[in-house]
Each structure stands twice: as structure tokens, then as C-alpha cells.
Design a protein around this motif. Structure first.
Motif, PDB file in Angstrom:
ATOM      1  N   ARG A   1      30.136  28.445  44.993  1.00 26.68           N
ATOM      2  CA  ARG A   1      30.581  29.758  43.617  1.00 26.68           C
ATOM      3  C   ARG A   1      31.430  30.669  44.194  1.00 26.68           C
ATOM      4  NH1 ARG A   1      25.179  31.762  42.485  1.00 26.68           N
ATOM      5  NH2 ARG A   1      25.015  31.736  43.824  1.00 26.68           N
ATOM      6  N   THR A   2      33.232  30.971  43.924  1.00 26.05           N
ATOM      7  CA  THR A   2      33.940  31.839  44.017  1.00 26.05           C
ATOM      8  C   THR A   2      33.457  33.147  43.284  1.00 26.05           C
ATOM      9  OG1 THR A   2      35.416  29.354  44.960  1.00 26.05           O
ATOM     10  CG2 THR A   2      36.357  31.755  44.129  1.00 26.05           C
ATOM     11  N   ALA A   3      34.325  34.026  43.734  1.00 26.10           N
ATOM     12  CA  ALA A   3      34.380  35.348  42.571  1.00 26.10           C
ATOM     13  C   ALA A   3      35.662  36.379  43.582  1.00 26.10           C
ATOM     14  CB  ALA A   3      33.054  36.436  43.127  1.00 26.10           C
ATOM     15  N   ARG A   4      36.299  36.663  42.372  1.00 18.83           N
ATOM     16  CA  ARG A   4      36.969  36.915  41.962  1.00 18.83           C
ATOM     17  C   ARG A   4      37.549  39.039  42.144  1.00 18.83           C
ATOM     18  NH1 ARG A   4      40.991  33.994  38.085  1.00 18.83           N
ATOM     19  NH2 ARG A   4      39.577  34.366  37.288  1.00 18.83           N
ATOM     20  N   GLY A   5      37.993  39.449  43.358  1.00 20.93           N
ATOM     21  CA  GLY A   5      38.256  40.953  42.750  1.00 20.93           C
ATOM     22  C   GLY A   5      39.325  41.943  42.222  1.00 20.93           C
ATOM     23  N   CYS A   6      38.755  42.284  41.110  1.00 23.51           N
ATOM     24  CA  CYS A   6      39.751  42.746  40.598  1.00 23.51           C
ATOM     25  C   CYS A   6      40.614  44.248  41.039  1.00 23.51           C
ATOM     26  CB  CYS A   6      39.250  44.108  39.714  1.00 23.51           C
ATOM     27  SG  CYS A   6      40.231  44.768  38.173  1.00 23.51           S
ATOM     28  N   PRO A   7      42.093  43.740  40.758  1.00 19.77           N
ATOM     29  CA  PRO A   7      43.313  44.682  41.383  1.00 19.77           C
ATOM     30  C   PRO A   7      43.701  45.736  40.413  1.00 19.77           C
ATOM     31  CG  PRO A   7      44.436  42.108  40.049  1.00 19.77           C
ATOM     32  CD  PRO A   7      42.913  42.710  40.021  1.00 19.77           C
TER      33      PRO A   7
ATOM     34  N   GLY B   1      37.983  46.537  32.371  1.00 18.84           N
ATOM     35  CA  GLY B   1      38.354  46.188  31.252  1.00 18.84           C
ATOM     36  C   GLY B   1      39.642  45.577  31.602  1.00 18.84           C
ATOM     37  N   ALA B   2      40.263  45.483  32.861  1.00 24.15           N
ATOM     38  CA  ALA B   2      41.434  45.425  33.272  1.00 24.15           C
ATOM     39  C   ALA B   2      41.785  43.273  33.312  1.00 24.15           C
ATOM     40  CB  ALA B   2      41.731  45.734  34.455  1.00 24.15           C
ATOM     41  N   ASP B   3      43.243  42.587  32.892  1.00 26.19           N
ATOM     42  CA  ASP B   3      43.388  41.991  33.369  1.00 26.19           C
ATOM     43  C   ASP B   3      42.961  41.518  35.226  1.00 26.19           C
ATOM     44  OD1 ASP B   3      44.664  39.145  34.608  1.00 26.19           O
ATOM     45  OD2 ASP B   3      44.901  38.946  32.539  1.00 26.19           O
ATOM     46  N   VAL B   4      42.427  40.359  35.327  1.00 22.96           N
ATOM     47  CA  VAL B   4      41.480  40.085  36.975  1.00 22.96           C
ATOM     48  C   VAL B   4      43.053  39.734  37.692  1.00 22.96           C
ATOM     49  CG1 VAL B   4      38.953  39.805  36.089  1.00 22.96           C
ATOM     50  CG2 VAL B   4      40.165  37.976  36.408  1.00 22.96           C
ATOM     51  N   VAL B   5      43.683  38.786  37.187  1.00 21.50           N
ATOM     52  CA  VAL B   5      44.731  38.596  37.257  1.00 21.50           C
ATOM     53  C   VAL B   5      45.907  39.518  37.947  1.00 21.50           C
ATOM     54  CG1 VAL B   5      46.363  36.628  37.535  1.00 21.50           C
ATOM     55  CG2 VAL B   5      43.788  36.125  36.478  1.00 21.50           C
ATOM     56  N   THR B   6      46.258  39.923  36.711  1.00 18.94           N
ATOM     57  CA  THR B   6      47.086  40.674  37.426  1.00 18.94           C
ATOM     58  C   THR B   6      46.781  42.280  37.340  1.00 18.94           C
ATOM     59  OG1 THR B   6      47.550  41.550  34.500  1.00 18.94           O
ATOM     60  CG2 THR B   6      48.946  39.274  35.562  1.00 18.94           C
TER      61      THR B   6
END
Length: 317
Positions: free
Chosen positions: A33-39, A56-61
Motif C-alpha cells: 500500500r502506497t501513501a503520498r505526502g501533500c506538497p 484540501g490541496a492537490d496532492v500532485v501539484t
């Protein structure tokens, strides 16, 4: 046993060891299972989320999404309250204008500007017969000026200086007469400038061109003259048409002045020529003495006998 390793700045992976089943079956894939940090805020979010659960920000940009503008409710009306003018305060702008005008008027009065300038009073000059008890004398002239002069004709000259050369055979003649309304109304003007201030009491003249009888009748002669001295002194003189001779015109009272202006009001018409002539003219009185010369200069400074002539022909004597 759970182990964690950092892959890059924004992504961490968690490996789950399935125990004996995994070690016993090397062909079975492990569950990851992979988790992404919010930029934007650094919070870890499941890989399936597109927006950060914390900010609520875009987790990619890492860009924050704009908030949508609320649609106006058509059932809600915004009322704008406008205060009605007070009918009892209409006088306020009027009072402000009047106050400003009053300040301007006060400034003009204090500064003595325009119609509020203080009028300078001409000092009075009273003739003292005890100081000037002798006979009248000829008052010397420093210059003479006229509006016009007839150019030389038939070998004769008609310069203004010939009017005061004490020779009845010569004469000054004007080059025609002014139209009524020009030069404040007179038909011609003669200015006589005294060498020294004096009390003027009479004028002696030979009227017309007295070189001969025919010329005398040909050219107009003085009939009525307005004599003006410094200080606003004005005397109306009536002259005679008595042929070739001298006539003495006395002023009602001696006047103190630095000059004398003669304005031709009316003439005895000539037969052919439309100009006017004077053969000889003499100003008589007393040369000012004591404090009178300074008084005469002061009067001339405040209210001189003449303004500049419109077409002046002036000669020094």
C-alpha cells in the motif's frame, strides 16, 4: 514485521510482510500500500486521494483549489439606504459661499486694491497775493507739443515753436482738425511746458495766421479753448476774432502748475483751409517761490494737466 524506507521527498512506501505464507511461497506477490505526502502541508494521503485530507490541496501539484462563488439568491434583495436631504439645511452651502466672498472682499479692502484703493487727494494751492505783489511776467517755456503740424508750404514752415517766437509774421498751423470724439473731444491740443513751476494768471495771443490779411481769413482761428492746469484746474476761455492784433485772456484766479494744456473746443472757420492757426502765444504770471515749487511738483505727480497726446508733435525750446 513492517519496514519503512524513503523513496523520494514526497513518497514513502510501507511493505507488509505476510509471514510464513510469503516465505513459503516465493511465487506469491506481496501486498503493498502506497501513501503520498501533500506538497502543500506534508500530510500523507492514500494514493487514491486526489485532494489532501488535511488542507484540501492537490496532492500532485500542491495547488489550492479556488472556492466557488456562491450563486446569488434571486429571492434576496439588497436594499440601499440613501439619507434624504434635510430641508432645513439648504442655507449651509449658501452661507459657505457668502463667507468665502466676504473673506475675498475683506482682503481687497485691507490691501486697498481696485475700487477699494484709497484716493490720493491733491493738496490745495492757495495764491498768496502778498508774496506775489509785483506785475505779471512772461513765464518761460521749456517745450511745446501739438497733435498735428502742417508740413511746409509755399516756402513757409508751420512748426509749433513758431507759436511762441514773439513774431506775428510766423505761425503754427495744424494739419486739419480732429474729428469730434477723438482725443477726448477737442479739435486740437496744445501743451505748454514751463521751465519752472509758476502761478499762471493770463494768456496773451495773436489769433490765427497774421502774416497777412488774406492768410488770416483763409485759416480757422481759436474761438473757445479749455485751459487745464495741474491738480485738475480747468478754465473755459472765450477768444475774439478781432483781426490782426493781440488779445489778453485773464484766468479767474491764478493757478499753480508746471504746464498748461489748451484744448481747442470751437473755432472761427477759415475760408479755404480746414486747419487752425496761432501766430503768437504767451503765458504770463509769477514764477513759484518758497514752498510753492515743491507743492506744484506734488500736484503734478498726483494729477498732471495732461496725458500723452494721441499723435504728439513736441519741440523743445
Amino acid at each position: 514485521m513492517i519496514g519503512t524506507r524513503r523513496v523520494n521527498d514526497d513518497t514513502q512506501t510501507q511493505d507488509t510482510d505476510v509471514g510464513d505464507d510469503r516465505s513459503g511461497d516465493p511465487e506469491r506477490p506481496s501486498t503493498v500500500r502506497t501513501a503520498r505526502g501533500c506538497p502543500a502541508c506534508g500530510t500523507f494521503n492514500p494514493s487514491a486521494r486526489e485532494l489532501c485530507r488535511a488542507c484540501g490541496a492537490d496532492v500532485v501539484t500542491g495547488d489550492a483549489l479556488p472556492w466557488p462563488e456562491p450563486d446569488p439568491d434571486p429571492d434576496v434583495q439588497v436594499l440601499q439606504v440613501v439619507a434624504a436631504p434635510d430641508p432645513h439645511r439648504w442655507w449651509l452651502p449658501v452661507a459657505a459661499i457668502l463667507a468665502a466672498a466676504g473673506l475675498v472682499l475683506l482682503g481687497l479692502v485691507v490691501a486697498e486694491v481696485g475700487p477699494f484703493a484709497s484716493a490720493t487727494v491733491v493738496p490745495e494751492a492757495a495764491f498768496d497775493a502778498d508774496r506775489y505783489d509785483g506785475d505779471t511776467q512772461q513765464l518761460l517755456l521749456s517745450g511745446i507739443a501739438t497733435v498735428s503740424t502742417l508740413p511746409p508750404r509755399d516756402g513757409r514752415s508751420f512748426q509749433a515753436a513758431l507759436m511762441v517766437d514773439d513774431d506775428p509774421g510766423t505761425a503754427w498751423r495744424s494739419d486739419g482738425l480732429l474729428e469730434p470724439g477723438e482725443a477726448n473731444g477737442p479739435l486740437e491740443i496744445v501743451d505748454l511746458f514751463l521751465t519752472e513751476p509758476g502761478w499762471i494768471s493770463e494768456i496773451v495771443l495773436r489769433n490765427g495766421d497774421q502774416s497777412d490779411l488774406g492768410t488770416y481769413a483763409e485759416v480757422a482761428r481759436l474761438r473757445q479753448v479749455r485751459a487745464i492746469a495741474d491738480g485738475g484746474e480747468v478754465v473755459l476761455l472765450n477768444l475774439l476774432d478781432d483781426g490782426r492784433g493781440r488779445q489778453i485772456v485773464e484766468l479767474p484766479d491764478p493757478v499753480l502748475s508746471t504746464m498748461l494744456r489748451l484744448e481747442v473746443v470751437e473755432v472761427f472757420p477759415g475760408v479755404d483751409d480746414n486747419g487752425v492757426a496761432v501766430s503768437d502765444l504767451e503765458v504770463r504770471g509769477w514764477t513759484a517761490i518758497g514752498d510753492d515749487p515743491s507743492l506744484a511738483a506734488e500736484r503734478a505727480e498726483i494729477q498732471p494737466a495732461s496725458a500723452p497726446l494721441p499723435f504728439e508733435v513736441r519741440q523743445s525750446l
